[in-house]
Design a protein around this motif. Structure first.
Motif, PDB file in Angstrom:
ATOM      1  N   LEU A  76      -9.233  -1.910   0.183  1.00 58.64           N
ATOM      2  CA  LEU A  76      -9.095  -2.308  -1.220  1.00 58.64           C
ATOM      3  C   LEU A  76      -8.892  -3.814  -1.360  1.00 58.64           C
ATOM      4  N   GLY A  92       0.821  -1.207   0.000  1.00 55.12           N
ATOM      5  CA  GLY A  92       0.000   0.000   0.000  1.00 55.12           C
ATOM      6  C   GLY A  92       0.854   1.255   0.000  1.00 55.12           C
ATOM      7  N   ARG A  93       1.876   1.249   0.810  1.00 56.22           N
ATOM      8  CA  ARG A  93       2.799   2.389   0.888  1.00 56.22           C
ATOM      9  C   ARG A  93       3.431   2.646  -0.482  1.00 56.22           C
ATOM     10  N   GLY A 152       0.936   4.235  -2.699  1.00 51.58           N
ATOM     11  CA  GLY A 152       0.503   5.541  -2.204  1.00 51.58           C
ATOM     12  C   GLY A 152      -0.775   5.559  -1.397  1.00 51.58           C
ATOM     13  N   VAL A 153      -1.118   4.437  -0.778  1.00 52.74           N
ATOM     14  CA  VAL A 153      -2.295   4.422   0.091  1.00 52.74           C
ATOM     15  C   VAL A 153      -1.884   3.987   1.496  1.00 52.74           C
ATOM     16  N   GLY A 154      -2.626   4.418   2.460  1.00 51.59           N
ATOM     17  CA  GLY A 154      -2.350   4.069   3.842  1.00 51.59           C
ATOM     18  C   GLY A 154      -2.852   2.681   4.198  1.00 51.59           C
ATOM     19  N   PHE A 191      -7.630  -3.862  -4.814  1.00 49.98           N
ATOM     20  CA  PHE A 191      -6.219  -3.463  -4.725  1.00 49.98           C
ATOM     21  C   PHE A 191      -5.655  -3.542  -6.137  1.00 49.98           C
ATOM     22  N   LYS A 224      -6.796   2.063   4.002  1.00 45.85           N
ATOM     23  CA  LYS A 224      -7.266   2.021   2.618  1.00 45.85           C
ATOM     24  C   LYS A 224      -6.765   0.757   1.919  1.00 45.85           C
ATOM     25  N   ALA A 225      -5.522   0.350   2.190  1.00 46.07           N
ATOM     26  CA  ALA A 225      -4.980  -0.866   1.581  1.00 46.07           C
ATOM     27  C   ALA A 225      -5.833  -2.070   1.967  1.00 46.07           C
TER      28      ALA A 225
END
Length: 86
Positions: free
Chosen positions: A35, A22-23, A26-28, A41, A31-32
């Motif tokens: 998804l 996720g990092r 670009g998602v935290g 995802f 949110k990861a």
């Protein structure tokens, strides 16, 4: 949290945890997981027991960083066409 460079991503193991993946995209963390649970995802997520793992090769492809058979970046790091992949 600092992002990873393309060179750092290429040195990752075959699978990585969902938070790291996720990092990279670009998602935290929250949110990861959202998804992954909803199947949205941006690349394949494997469920191993209670853990989520992401295939680094799939992540590299999504990011356009996939390597050819000689370990060289494809087309200067530009995304490759997915046409006819199936």
């Amino acid at each position: 949290m600092k992002g990873l460079t393309a060179a750092e991503i290429r040195t990752l193991p075959a699978t990585i945890d969902l938070v790291t993946a996720g990092r990279i995209v670009g998602v935290g963390r929250t949110k990861a997981y959202q998804l992954a649970r909803s199947g949205q995802f941006p690349c394949r997520v494997l469920r191993v027991g209670h853990s989520y793992r992401v295939c680094t090769a799939d992540l590299l492809t999504v990011l356009g960083l996939a390597c050819d058979t000689h370990g060289q970046p494809c087309s200067g790091g530009q995304p490759t066409s997915r046409e006819g992949a199936e």
